[in-house]
Enzyme design. Structure first.
Site, PDB file in Angstrom:
ATOM      1  N   LYS A 141      11.264  75.172  40.358  1.00 51.55           N
ATOM      2  CA  LYS A 141      10.494  75.094  41.587  1.00 51.55           C
ATOM      3  C   LYS A 141      10.996  76.095  42.620  1.00 51.55           C
ATOM      4  O   LYS A 141      10.296  76.421  43.558  1.00 51.55           O
ATOM      5  CB  LYS A 141      10.645  73.692  42.204  1.00 51.55           C
ATOM      6  CG  LYS A 141      10.113  72.557  41.391  1.00 51.55           C
ATOM      7  CD  LYS A 141      10.367  71.247  42.205  1.00 51.55           C
ATOM      8  CE  LYS A 141      10.060  70.037  41.355  1.00 51.55           C
ATOM      9  NZ  LYS A 141      10.451  68.793  42.070  1.00 51.55           N
ATOM     10  N   GLY A 142      12.224  76.537  42.441  1.00 51.37           N
ATOM     11  CA  GLY A 142      12.927  77.269  43.487  1.00 51.37           C
ATOM     12  C   GLY A 142      12.240  78.504  44.026  1.00 51.37           C
ATOM     13  O   GLY A 142      12.470  78.894  45.170  1.00 51.37           O
TER      14      GLY A 142
ATOM     15  N   GLU B 156      12.038  85.043  40.357  1.00 55.17           N
ATOM     16  CA  GLU B 156      13.108  84.027  40.359  1.00 55.17           C
ATOM     17  C   GLU B 156      13.702  83.886  41.755  1.00 55.17           C
ATOM     18  O   GLU B 156      13.794  84.870  42.487  1.00 55.17           O
ATOM     19  CB  GLU B 156      14.248  84.500  39.444  1.00 55.17           C
ATOM     20  CG  GLU B 156      14.183  83.977  38.035  1.00 55.17           C
ATOM     21  CD  GLU B 156      14.817  82.595  37.887  1.00 55.17           C
ATOM     22  OE1 GLU B 156      14.886  81.848  38.888  1.00 55.17           O
ATOM     23  OE2 GLU B 156      15.215  82.281  36.774  1.00 55.17           O
ATOM     24  N   ASP B 157      14.149  82.691  42.071  1.00 54.21           N
ATOM     25  CA  ASP B 157      14.870  82.491  43.333  1.00 54.21           C
ATOM     26  C   ASP B 157      16.284  83.072  43.248  1.00 54.21           C
ATOM     27  O   ASP B 157      16.652  83.956  44.014  1.00 54.21           O
ATOM     28  CB  ASP B 157      14.879  81.001  43.748  1.00 54.21           C
ATOM     29  CG  ASP B 157      15.408  80.067  42.652  1.00 54.21           C
ATOM     30  OD1 ASP B 157      15.681  80.526  41.529  1.00 54.21           O
ATOM     31  OD2 ASP B 157      15.541  78.863  42.928  1.00 54.21           O
TER      32      ASP B 157
ATOM     33  N   ASP C  91      21.983  83.067  38.547  1.00 48.99           N
ATOM     34  CA  ASP C  91      23.342  82.534  38.704  1.00 48.99           C
ATOM     35  C   ASP C  91      24.102  82.790  37.398  1.00 48.99           C
ATOM     36  O   ASP C  91      24.643  83.880  37.201  1.00 48.99           O
ATOM     37  CB  ASP C  91      23.198  81.047  39.054  1.00 48.99           C
ATOM     38  CG  ASP C  91      24.512  80.356  39.340  1.00 48.99           C
ATOM     39  OD1 ASP C  91      25.500  81.044  39.622  1.00 48.99           O
ATOM     40  OD2 ASP C  91      24.558  79.114  39.296  1.00 48.99           O
TER      41      ASP C  91
ATOM     42  N   LYS D  49      23.793  85.970  42.184  1.00 48.17           N
ATOM     43  CA  LYS D  49      25.153  85.435  42.333  1.00 48.17           C
ATOM     44  C   LYS D  49      25.959  85.924  41.132  1.00 48.17           C
ATOM     45  O   LYS D  49      26.169  85.179  40.174  1.00 48.17           O
ATOM     46  CB  LYS D  49      25.062  83.903  42.313  1.00 48.17           C
ATOM     47  CG  LYS D  49      25.723  83.215  43.482  1.00 48.17           C
ATOM     48  CD  LYS D  49      25.981  81.766  43.183  1.00 48.17           C
ATOM     49  CE  LYS D  49      24.849  80.849  43.535  1.00 48.17           C
ATOM     50  NZ  LYS D  49      25.224  79.422  43.361  1.00 48.17           N
TER      51      LYS D  49
ATOM     52  N   PHE E 208      27.226  77.616  46.946  1.00 48.59           N
ATOM     53  CA  PHE E 208      26.000  76.879  46.667  1.00 48.59           C
ATOM     54  C   PHE E 208      25.082  77.006  47.867  1.00 48.59           C
ATOM     55  O   PHE E 208      25.466  76.706  48.996  1.00 48.59           O
ATOM     56  CB  PHE E 208      26.275  75.401  46.367  1.00 48.59           C
ATOM     57  CG  PHE E 208      25.099  74.746  45.731  1.00 48.59           C
ATOM     58  CD1 PHE E 208      24.865  74.880  44.369  1.00 48.59           C
ATOM     59  CD2 PHE E 208      24.180  74.037  46.495  1.00 48.59           C
ATOM     60  CE1 PHE E 208      23.752  74.308  43.780  1.00 48.59           C
ATOM     61  CE2 PHE E 208      23.054  73.470  45.908  1.00 48.59           C
ATOM     62  CZ  PHE E 208      22.840  73.605  44.553  1.00 48.59           C
TER      63      PHE E 208
ATOM     64  N   ASP F  53      16.886  74.171  46.498  1.00 43.70           N
ATOM     65  CA  ASP F  53      17.288  72.795  46.803  1.00 43.70           C
ATOM     66  C   ASP F  53      18.714  72.453  46.426  1.00 43.70           C
ATOM     67  O   ASP F  53      19.354  73.135  45.623  1.00 43.70           O
ATOM     68  CB  ASP F  53      16.382  71.835  46.023  1.00 43.70           C
ATOM     69  CG  ASP F  53      16.718  71.838  44.524  1.00 43.70           C
ATOM     70  OD1 ASP F  53      16.794  72.943  43.934  1.00 43.70           O
ATOM     71  OD2 ASP F  53      16.939  70.757  43.952  1.00 43.70           O
TER      72      ASP F  53
ATOM     73  N   ARG G 237      14.562  72.217  50.588  1.00 46.37           N
ATOM     74  CA  ARG G 237      13.664  73.315  50.214  1.00 46.37           C
ATOM     75  C   ARG G 237      12.867  73.829  51.412  1.00 46.37           C
ATOM     76  O   ARG G 237      12.457  74.970  51.458  1.00 46.37           O
ATOM     77  CB  ARG G 237      12.658  72.855  49.148  1.00 46.37           C
ATOM     78  CG  ARG G 237      13.261  72.536  47.797  1.00 46.37           C
ATOM     79  CD  ARG G 237      12.161  72.437  46.742  1.00 46.37           C
ATOM     80  NE  ARG G 237      12.592  71.748  45.546  1.00 46.37           N
ATOM     81  CZ  ARG G 237      13.226  72.313  44.515  1.00 46.37           C
ATOM     82  NH1 ARG G 237      13.513  73.597  44.536  1.00 46.37           N
ATOM     83  NH2 ARG G 237      13.563  71.603  43.457  1.00 46.37           N
TER      84      ARG G 237
HETATM   85  P1  IMP Z   1      21.126  80.075  36.042  1.00 49.37           P
HETATM   86  O1  IMP Z   1      20.448  79.660  34.771  1.00 49.37           O
HETATM   87  O2  IMP Z   1      22.531  79.562  36.112  1.00 49.37           O
HETATM   88  O3  IMP Z   1      21.049  81.561  36.318  1.00 49.37           O
HETATM   89  O4  IMP Z   1      20.429  79.288  37.201  1.00 49.37           O
HETATM   90  C1  IMP Z   1      19.240  79.625  37.706  1.00 49.37           C
HETATM   91  C2  IMP Z   1      18.668  78.518  38.574  1.00 49.37           C
HETATM   92  O5  IMP Z   1      19.649  77.599  39.031  1.00 49.37           O
HETATM   93  C3  IMP Z   1      18.080  79.143  39.797  1.00 49.37           C
HETATM   94  O6  IMP Z   1      16.760  79.551  39.568  1.00 49.37           O
HETATM   95  C4  IMP Z   1      18.203  78.024  40.800  1.00 49.37           C
HETATM   96  O7  IMP Z   1      17.049  77.219  40.754  1.00 49.37           O
HETATM   97  C5  IMP Z   1      19.412  77.237  40.357  1.00 49.37           C
HETATM   98  N1  IMP Z   1      20.562  77.617  41.205  1.00 49.37           N
HETATM   99  C6  IMP Z   1      21.498  78.540  40.963  1.00 49.37           C
HETATM  100  N2  IMP Z   1      22.356  78.652  41.987  1.00 49.37           N
HETATM  101  C7  IMP Z   1      21.921  77.783  42.915  1.00 49.37           C
HETATM  102  C8  IMP Z   1      22.366  77.458  44.246  1.00 49.37           C
HETATM  103  O8  IMP Z   1      23.339  77.993  44.804  1.00 49.37           O
HETATM  104  N3  IMP Z   1      21.627  76.508  44.911  1.00 49.37           N
HETATM  105  C9  IMP Z   1      20.560  75.890  44.358  1.00 49.37           C
HETATM  106  N4  IMP Z   1      20.092  76.175  43.136  1.00 49.37           N
HETATM  107  C10 IMP Z   1      20.770  77.114  42.424  1.00 49.37           C
HETATM  108 MG    MG Z   2      15.652  76.560  39.924  1.00 51.07          MG
END
Ligand code: IMP
Ligand code: MG
Length: 179
Positions: free
Chosen positions: A41-42, A99-100, A103, A131, A152, A159, A165
């Site tokens: 949803k981000g 993508e938001d 990470d 990140k 975070f 969220d 959000r």
């Molecule tokens: P990844 O698979 O670890 O790259 O995570 C991606 C998703 O995790 C992002 O699209 C976010 O929705 C969520 N996410 C990663 N870091 C954060 C954060 O600092 N706050 C909230 N959601 C996060």
């Molecule tokens: Mg997400």
């Protein structure tokens, strides 16, 4: 104790970043009609702002859902993908995934694995935030907004356990585990 929100990126700075990304996309997608795929949803607020800044005619806005985060701040590492549109609509098209945050990179990698199997003409990534400190798999971000430290964050669609959000700015959330 209550969580402490500390502003990291202002509404105005986000707007400038989104405008710059839209200009980069317009430059690269001139004479094309891409499909833009937002990752739920981000990315929903970023997606809405980004496409309204773009001049490029977008042929389809699609949404996909990836499950990686549960009710916490640490990714489970297992990722599933769901999409409303049939896979056939992706074939032969120019795809921009929105993508938001990237990470660990696991979610984006999974989405790209599935989408590339649908044989698009091109497949690019536009992410508002990166990140890099927590990356587990390498991810090439074609259109990047801002690189942030390993904190975070919440706000602007992003969220903590479905909360925050609606905040127009982006904040770091201190002590989230104590909520
Ligand atoms: P990844 O698979 O670890 O790259 O995570 C991606 C998703 O995790 C992002 O699209 C976010 O929705 C969520 N996410 C990663 N870091 C954060 C954060 O600092 N706050 C909230 N959601 C996060
Ligand atoms: Mg997400």
């Amino acid at each position: 104790m209550t969580a402490k929100l500390v502003q990291l990126i202002s509404q105005q700075s986000i707007a400038e970043t989104v405008k710059r990304l839209a200009q980069e996309l317009d430059r690269d997608y001139r004479d094309r009609t891409p499909i833009v795929i937002g990752v739920l949803k981000g990315s929903f607020i970023f997606l809405a702002d980004l496409i309204r800044q773009m001049q490029t005619p977008i042929q389809l806005v699609e949404l996909i859902k990836l499950s990686s985060y549960g009710s916490g701040t640490v990714s489970s590492g297992k990722v599933q993908m769901e999409m409303g549109a049939p896979a056939a609509v992706i074939a032969g098209q120019d795809i921009i995934v929105v993508e938001d945050i990237v990470d660990t990179g696991l979610s984006t990698t999974k989405a790209f694995q599935v989408l590339s199997g649908y044989e698009p003409k091109s497949l690019k990534l536009c992410a508002l935030l990166d990140k890099p400190d927590r990356r587990k798999v390498p991810v090439a971000i074609d259109y990047l907004g801002v690189t942030i430290p390993d904190k975070f964050i919440v706000g602007y669609g992003i969220d903590f356990d479905e909360r925050y959000r609606q905040l127009p700015d982006i904040y770091t959330l201190e002590s989230p585990t104590e909520l």
